[in-house]
Write an enzyme that holds these catalytic residues in place. Structure first.
Site, PDB file in Angstrom:
ATOM      1  N   PRO A 130      46.724  47.706  17.312  1.00 31.45           N
ATOM      2  CA  PRO A 130      46.107  46.499  18.116  1.00 31.45           C
ATOM      3  C   PRO A 130      45.843  45.292  17.312  1.00 31.45           C
ATOM      4  O   PRO A 130      45.895  44.116  17.503  1.00 31.45           O
ATOM      5  CB  PRO A 130      45.347  47.327  18.897  1.00 31.45           C
ATOM      6  CG  PRO A 130      45.634  48.688  18.857  1.00 31.45           C
ATOM      7  CD  PRO A 130      46.266  49.000  17.773  1.00 31.45           C
ATOM      8  N   GLU A 243      65.482  48.246   7.803  1.00 31.14           N
ATOM      9  CA  GLU A 243      65.367  47.852   9.355  1.00 31.14           C
ATOM     10  C   GLU A 243      65.811  46.335   9.501  1.00 31.14           C
ATOM     11  O   GLU A 243      66.144  46.090  10.440  1.00 31.14           O
ATOM     12  CB  GLU A 243      63.687  48.161   9.554  1.00 31.14           C
ATOM     13  CG  GLU A 243      63.358  47.635  10.768  1.00 31.14           C
ATOM     14  CD  GLU A 243      61.874  47.972  10.983  1.00 31.14           C
ATOM     15  OE1 GLU A 243      61.383  48.977  10.536  1.00 31.14           O
ATOM     16  OE2 GLU A 243      61.190  47.524  11.987  1.00 31.14           O
ATOM     17  N   ARG A 244      65.223  45.672   8.551  1.00 28.33           N
ATOM     18  CA  ARG A 244      65.446  44.272   8.760  1.00 28.33           C
ATOM     19  C   ARG A 244      67.052  43.706   8.613  1.00 28.33           C
ATOM     20  O   ARG A 244      67.541  43.102   9.106  1.00 28.33           O
ATOM     21  CB  ARG A 244      64.525  43.440   7.611  1.00 28.33           C
ATOM     22  CG  ARG A 244      63.169  43.449   7.995  1.00 28.33           C
ATOM     23  CD  ARG A 244      62.199  42.793   6.724  1.00 28.33           C
ATOM     24  NE  ARG A 244      60.852  42.812   7.399  1.00 28.33           N
ATOM     25  CZ  ARG A 244      59.938  43.044   6.595  1.00 28.33           C
ATOM     26  NH1 ARG A 244      59.991  42.698   5.182  1.00 28.33           N
ATOM     27  NH2 ARG A 244      58.787  43.147   6.935  1.00 28.33           N
ATOM     28  N   GLN A 280      83.874  17.642  25.275  1.00 25.43           N
ATOM     29  CA  GLN A 280      83.846  17.253  23.827  1.00 25.43           C
ATOM     30  C   GLN A 280      82.680  17.729  23.292  1.00 25.43           C
ATOM     31  O   GLN A 280      82.397  18.526  22.481  1.00 25.43           O
ATOM     32  CB  GLN A 280      84.125  16.125  23.179  1.00 25.43           C
ATOM     33  CG  GLN A 280      84.447  16.214  21.912  1.00 25.43           C
ATOM     34  CD  GLN A 280      84.470  14.532  21.278  1.00 25.43           C
ATOM     35  OE1 GLN A 280      83.807  13.663  21.748  1.00 25.43           O
ATOM     36  NE2 GLN A 280      85.472  14.448  20.556  1.00 25.43           N
ATOM     37  N   GLN A 337      72.585  27.895  28.539  1.00 20.43           N
ATOM     38  CA  GLN A 337      72.526  26.449  29.237  1.00 20.43           C
ATOM     39  C   GLN A 337      74.170  26.230  29.429  1.00 20.43           C
ATOM     40  O   GLN A 337      74.439  25.466  30.710  1.00 20.43           O
ATOM     41  CB  GLN A 337      72.314  25.420  28.134  1.00 20.43           C
ATOM     42  CG  GLN A 337      72.254  24.189  28.454  1.00 20.43           C
ATOM     43  CD  GLN A 337      71.365  23.827  29.435  1.00 20.43           C
ATOM     44  OE1 GLN A 337      70.055  24.419  29.695  1.00 20.43           O
ATOM     45  NE2 GLN A 337      71.464  22.616  30.249  1.00 20.43           N
ATOM     46  N   LEU A 338      75.203  26.585  29.092  1.00 12.53           N
ATOM     47  CA  LEU A 338      76.404  26.501  29.194  1.00 12.53           C
ATOM     48  C   LEU A 338      76.776  27.211  30.741  1.00 12.53           C
ATOM     49  O   LEU A 338      77.691  26.560  31.155  1.00 12.53           O
ATOM     50  CB  LEU A 338      77.383  27.067  28.037  1.00 12.53           C
ATOM     51  CG  LEU A 338      78.811  26.633  28.098  1.00 12.53           C
ATOM     52  CD1 LEU A 338      79.490  26.411  26.862  1.00 12.53           C
ATOM     53  CD2 LEU A 338      79.778  27.995  28.818  1.00 12.53           C
ATOM     54  N   GLY A 341      73.446  27.195  36.313  1.00 10.43           N
ATOM     55  CA  GLY A 341      72.660  28.230  37.245  1.00 10.43           C
ATOM     56  C   GLY A 341      72.958  29.514  36.982  1.00 10.43           C
ATOM     57  O   GLY A 341      72.231  30.372  37.257  1.00 10.43           O
TER      58      GLY A 341
END
Ligand SMILES: Cc1cc2nc3c(=O)[nH]c(=O)nc-3n(C[C@H](O)[C@H](O)[C@H](O)COP(=O)(O)OP(=O)(O)OC[C@H]3O[C@@H](n4cnc5c(N)ncnc54)[C@H](O)[C@@H]3O)c2cc1C
Length: 381
Positions: A130, A243-244, A280, A337-338, A341
């Protein structure tokens, strides 16, 4: 996938594992996402096929392959469409167990690593607390040696697989303040004094469980100390490399997958009498992102190559995690975005992807921490 790094054997594995992901994982992604957990049986099923120990020694039940198999594993897992499932599996294979293989005793390997490879025991990695995440050297969970036991007290948080892990590779403080007082213990979760404090609700990666864990006079046999006492910080930092790296490999593969799907969508979705792809502005943006993904992929492969050859790869791995993580978030955002909705609707995979991928610049070392590591490595202070 023909590259200079993958051999014919890697490609054969890729084909069979892809088939497995498409047939046995991907069809359940929605159901497991809704259930906020996937069935425990997935672990032994994958263990039986040696998918959980591709590069671990054959005498421990592993595949005996090199780390390129882990890279293929992470790349193909993307097709499951369940980042939560993937994260949980990668914790098992590439985050909680590599350190046991690296420094565990023969008995520790038999008791923890072998069943993890078989999928009979679920593993978790308990480092974050924490009050200490990025700053690993500040962990406060203590483990006091009493006779032939350690008595642990403290709390861990954000622990993947935490609600149902059979053991935890746990970072504890056995010595003085700072990085010199940290050790690693293997903690079976059926020991007295351990409890799952709560399951955490999160933004995405819903198919995996994330937990807060409590240790209250928790008694752990001293023989479960990994490596040497007070050397844990070094072990953790070494373990972080795999891990990375696996996170970077998965991120860039996921970004490519998002772009492929966005391109298919843009080819059929019409606006103003033509497919979106014929604007375009979108073609150029997609080409730009594809170019960056290709750059990220080769940066990642360069890091894997060094890692496989056991050369110092801290710089390349940190760059790969930083670059591919940030890129994957941007790609998911632009692909959403492309989709317009529809991209915001649950029924389109990109919406989940956009939520899930957000974790990549936080978990396993934030982008800011990658920049800190790189600042030092590159001599900038
Ligand atoms: C879903 C999920 C799963 C996880 N799974 C595991 C797990 O299985 N095991 C485990 O041990 N941990 C796990 N983590 C924890 C994860 O590794 C930490 O969240 C991460 O390391 C960051 O630590 P923190 O959250 O405490 O953030 P903090 O360290 O509090 O950082 C907060 C912000 O400050 C920034 N910051 C911190 N230090 C610096 C600095 N020196 N310079 C500039 N900026 C800085 C950070 O980049 C970040 O933006 C998981 C986390 C999540 C969200």
């Amino acid at each position: 996938m023909a590259t200079t790094f993958f051999t014919a054997d890697h490609d054969i594995f890729r084909k069979s594992f892809r088939d497995f992901v498409d047939k046995e994982l991907a069809p359940h992604a929605d159901e497991w996402e809704r259930a906020e957990l996937f069935p425990r049986e997935v672990f032994p099923r994958m263990g039986k096929l040696v998918y959980l120990g591709l590069s671990y020694p054959e005498e421990l039940g592993g595949g005996g392959g090199d780390w390129w198999y882990n890279a293929v594993f992470a790349e193909e897992l993307v097709r499951s469409r369940s980042a939560g499932l993937n994260m949980s599996l990668l914790v098992q294979t590439d985050m909680a167990t590599p350190v046991i293989n690296a420094i565990g005793t023969r008995e520790q390997k038999q008791e923890f690593l072998v069943p993890a490879i078989r999928g009979e025991k679920i593993a978790a990695l308990g480092i974050s607390e924490p009050d200490a995440g990025s700053d690993v050297a500040s962990i406060r969970t203590t483990a006091r040696r009493v006779g032939d036991e350690y008595v642990a007290n403290g709390a861990k948080t954000f622990i993947t697989n935490g609600t149902r892990a059979d053991f935890i590779t746990l970072a504890v403080r056995t010595g003085a303040e700072g990085h010199g007082g940290v050790s690693l213990l293997l903690v079976p979760t059926d020991v007295k004094g351990f409890r799952v404090a709560r399951k955490l609700a999160k933004v995405g990666n819903h198919a995996s469980d994330t937990a807060e864990l409590a240790f209250e006079d928790c008694r752990v046999p001293a023989r479960y100390l990994l490596g040497e006492e007070n050397q844990g910080f070094t072990y953790i930092m070494r373990n972080f490399q795999g891990e990375r790296l696996v996170a970077a490999v998965g991120a860039v593969a996921g970004a490519r997958h998002d772009l492929d799907e966005a391109i298919a969508y843009a080819a059929q979705r019409q606006a103003f009498g033509r497919p979106i792809l014929r604007f375009q502005v979108w073609r150029h943006e997609l080409v730009q992102l594809l170019t960056e993904v290709e750059a990220g992929r080769w940066l990642t492969y360069r890091a894997v190559d060094l890692f496989v050859r056991r050369e110092d790869a801290v710089k390349e791995i940190s760059m790969a995690k930083l670059f591919c993580g940030e890129l994957a978030c941007r790609v998911a955002d632009r692909c959403l975005q492309l989709h317009g909705g529809y991209g915001y609707m649950d029924e389109y995979p990109i919406s989940r992807r956009w939520r899930d991928i957000r974790l990549i610049t936080i978990g396993g070392g934030t982008s800011e921490i990658m920049r800190e590591i790189l600042s030092k490595r590159l001599g900038l202070g």
